[in-house]
Write a protein that holds these residues in place. Structure first.
Motif, PDB file in Angstrom:
ATOM      1  N   TYR A   1      77.089  85.402  28.384  1.00 28.30           N
ATOM      2  CA  TYR A   1      75.954  84.761  28.988  1.00 28.30           C
ATOM      3  C   TYR A   1      74.671  84.917  27.766  1.00 28.30           C
ATOM      4  N   THR A   2      73.803  84.286  28.102  1.00 28.26           N
ATOM      5  CA  THR A   2      72.469  84.331  27.155  1.00 28.26           C
ATOM      6  C   THR A   2      71.362  84.888  27.912  1.00 28.26           C
ATOM      7  N   PHE A   3      70.549  85.609  27.589  1.00 24.95           N
ATOM      8  CA  PHE A   3      69.145  85.963  28.129  1.00 24.95           C
ATOM      9  C   PHE A   3      68.085  86.038  26.981  1.00 24.95           C
ATOM     10  N   ASN A   4      66.795  85.621  27.395  1.00 27.10           N
ATOM     11  CA  ASN A   4      65.734  85.806  26.451  1.00 27.10           C
ATOM     12  C   ASN A   4      65.051  87.299  26.599  1.00 27.10           C
ATOM     13  N   THR A   5      64.742  87.805  25.280  1.00 25.85           N
ATOM     14  CA  THR A   5      63.872  88.856  25.366  1.00 25.85           C
ATOM     15  C   THR A   5      62.446  88.244  24.862  1.00 25.85           C
ATOM     16  N   PRO A   6      61.337  89.137  24.825  1.00 25.41           N
ATOM     17  CA  PRO A   6      60.190  88.614  24.288  1.00 25.41           C
ATOM     18  C   PRO A   6      60.270  88.074  22.952  1.00 25.41           C
ATOM     19  N   ASN A   7      61.334  88.773  21.968  1.00 25.17           N
ATOM     20  CA  ASN A   7      61.182  88.242  20.722  1.00 25.17           C
ATOM     21  C   ASN A   7      62.428  87.311  20.149  1.00 25.17           C
ATOM     22  N   ASP A   8      63.519  87.362  21.017  1.00 18.73           N
ATOM     23  CA  ASP A   8      64.545  86.811  20.508  1.00 18.73           C
ATOM     24  C   ASP A   8      65.436  86.252  21.760  1.00 18.73           C
ATOM     25  N   THR A   9      66.699  85.490  21.526  1.00 16.67           N
ATOM     26  CA  THR A   9      67.604  84.888  22.343  1.00 16.67           C
ATOM     27  C   THR A   9      68.631  86.082  22.035  1.00 16.67           C
ATOM     28  N   VAL A  10      69.389  86.640  23.350  1.00 21.89           N
ATOM     29  CA  VAL A  10      70.502  87.470  23.242  1.00 21.89           C
ATOM     30  C   VAL A  10      71.896  86.760  23.585  1.00 21.89           C
ATOM     31  N   VAL A  11      72.823  86.653  22.994  1.00 21.00           N
ATOM     32  CA  VAL A  11      73.957  86.010  23.282  1.00 21.00           C
ATOM     33  C   VAL A  11      75.087  87.272  23.802  1.00 21.00           C
ATOM     34  N   LYS A  12      75.533  87.509  24.767  1.00 22.92           N
ATOM     35  CA  LYS A  12      76.313  88.649  25.298  1.00 22.92           C
ATOM     36  C   LYS A  12      77.521  88.303  25.397  1.00 22.92           C
ATOM     37  N   ASP A  13      78.675  88.984  24.986  1.00 23.64           N
ATOM     38  CA  ASP A  13      80.025  88.818  25.389  1.00 23.64           C
ATOM     39  C   ASP A  13      80.279  90.024  26.272  1.00 23.64           C
ATOM     40  N   VAL A  14      80.980  89.774  27.297  1.00 21.39           N
ATOM     41  CA  VAL A  14      81.583  91.065  28.103  1.00 21.39           C
ATOM     42  C   VAL A  14      83.026  90.683  28.294  1.00 21.39           C
ATOM     43  N   HIS A  15      83.584  92.147  27.784  1.00 22.06           N
ATOM     44  CA  HIS A  15      85.138  92.123  27.978  1.00 22.06           C
ATOM     45  C   HIS A  15      85.481  92.937  29.245  1.00 22.06           C
ATOM     46  N   TRP A  16      86.231  92.303  30.204  1.00 21.85           N
ATOM     47  CA  TRP A  16      86.541  92.654  31.507  1.00 21.85           C
ATOM     48  C   TRP A  16      87.894  93.243  31.557  1.00 21.85           C
ATOM     49  N   TYR A  17      88.155  94.330  32.326  1.00 24.19           N
ATOM     50  CA  TYR A  17      89.360  94.943  32.612  1.00 24.19           C
ATOM     51  C   TYR A  17      89.585  95.135  33.997  1.00 24.19           C
ATOM     52  N   LEU A  18      90.855  94.862  34.393  1.00 23.58           N
ATOM     53  CA  LEU A  18      91.291  95.360  35.810  1.00 23.58           C
ATOM     54  C   LEU A  18      91.499  96.750  36.048  1.00 23.58           C
ATOM     55  N   MET A  19      91.018  97.382  36.975  1.00 25.64           N
ATOM     56  CA  MET A  19      91.046  98.931  36.953  1.00 25.64           C
ATOM     57  C   MET A  19      91.348  99.458  38.520  1.00 25.64           C
ATOM     58  N   MET A  20      91.929 100.600  38.389  1.00 29.73           N
ATOM     59  CA  MET A  20      92.409 100.979  39.654  1.00 29.73           C
ATOM     60  C   MET A  20      91.615 102.335  40.031  1.00 29.73           C
ATOM     61  N   ALA A  21      91.070 102.424  41.171  1.00 30.74           N
ATOM     62  CA  ALA A  21      90.434 103.950  41.479  1.00 30.74           C
ATOM     63  C   ALA A  21      91.292 104.632  42.140  1.00 30.74           C
ATOM     64  N   ASP A  22      90.945 105.792  42.356  1.00 32.89           N
ATOM     65  CA  ASP A  22      91.874 106.935  43.120  1.00 32.89           C
ATOM     66  C   ASP A  22      90.946 107.301  44.442  1.00 32.89           C
ATOM     67  N   SER A  23      90.030 106.530  44.716  1.00 35.24           N
ATOM     68  CA  SER A  23      89.301 106.923  46.234  1.00 35.24           C
ATOM     69  C   SER A  23      88.312 105.883  46.378  1.00 35.24           C
ATOM     70  N   TYR A  24      87.583 106.062  47.576  1.00 35.50           N
ATOM     71  CA  TYR A  24      86.591 105.154  47.829  1.00 35.50           C
ATOM     72  C   TYR A  24      85.117 105.663  47.667  1.00 35.50           C
ATOM     73  N   HIS A  25      85.264 106.954  46.886  1.00 31.04           N
ATOM     74  CA  HIS A  25      83.932 107.505  46.695  1.00 31.04           C
ATOM     75  C   HIS A  25      83.309 107.038  45.472  1.00 31.04           C
ATOM     76  N   SER A  26      82.063 106.405  45.611  1.00 30.88           N
ATOM     77  CA  SER A  26      81.184 106.034  44.622  1.00 30.88           C
ATOM     78  C   SER A  26      79.837 106.519  44.614  1.00 30.88           C
ATOM     79  N   LYS A  27      78.924 106.409  43.490  1.00 29.25           N
ATOM     80  CA  LYS A  27      77.468 107.080  43.422  1.00 29.25           C
ATOM     81  C   LYS A  27      76.856 106.344  42.587  1.00 29.25           C
ATOM     82  N   PRO A  28      75.992 105.288  42.995  1.00 25.32           N
ATOM     83  CA  PRO A  28      75.265 104.449  42.148  1.00 25.32           C
ATOM     84  C   PRO A  28      74.177 105.288  41.100  1.00 25.32           C
ATOM     85  N   GLN A  29      74.204 104.989  39.852  1.00 28.55           N
ATOM     86  CA  GLN A  29      73.346 105.693  38.869  1.00 28.55           C
ATOM     87  C   GLN A  29      71.919 105.152  38.884  1.00 28.55           C
ATOM     88  N   LYS A  30      71.310 106.047  39.345  1.00 27.76           N
ATOM     89  CA  LYS A  30      69.683 105.813  39.852  1.00 27.76           C
ATOM     90  C   LYS A  30      68.717 105.331  38.441  1.00 27.76           C
TER      91      LYS A  30
END
Length: 150
Positions: A71-100
């Motif tokens: 995807y691409t997005f604009n900053t005040p000075n430029d356009t950023v083209v971002k590639d995101v590499h994705w992995y299928l992952m397995m967790a070992d519990s339902y616990h999660s805590k969002p990073q504030k």
């Protein structure tokens, strides 16, 4: 134009998918998959695992690579083209805590159809579809959770 690379995970536990809710000064809000920027000297797998851990406090295991989104997005000075590499992952519990510090205000595991409709970005919906299909194939073959694929 600036090129950037991030890595992330479609994290599954007992058939449910881990999502984060981001709210940044009410300008950016919505449900997303955990992902983040590759640091110097880091391999993509390492980035994906680190970012999932930092953003959700979930220690996940990588099952397999599921693809790349862009995807691409604009900053005040430029356009950023971002590639995101994705992995299928397995967790070992339902616990999660969002990073504030990264403006994540909620996190949790959701059924596939809920997660699909909650996700803000269409490219993340496409990755979720692909990853969940891979998960179902592994489950049908009795390979999910057995460590036979590591």
């Amino acid at each position: 134009m600036i090129e950037a690379t991030s890595c992330g995970g479609v994290v599954i536990f007992r058939g449910k998918i881990l999502l984060l809710y981001k709210n940044y000064k009410h300008r950016y809000d919505g449900w997303v998959l955990p992902k983040g920027t590759v640091e110097a000297g880091e391999e993509y797998k390492e980035t994906a695992l680190r970012e999932v851990k930092e953003e959700t406090n979930v220690a996940a295991s990588i099952i397999k690579y599921v693809g790349k989104s862009q995807y691409t997005f604009n900053t005040p000075n430029d356009t950023v083209v971002k590639d995101v590499h994705w992995y299928l992952m397995m967790a070992d519990s339902y616990h999660s805590k969002p990073q504030k510090e990264e403006y994540f205000v909620d996190s949790g595991y959701y059924k596939y159809h809920e997660a699909y409709h909650m996700l803000k970005f269409s490219n993340e919906k496409q990755i979720l579809e692909k990853a969940y299909s891979e998960y179902l194939d592994l489950k049908r073959s009795n390979l999910w959770g057995s460590h036979k694929y590591f």
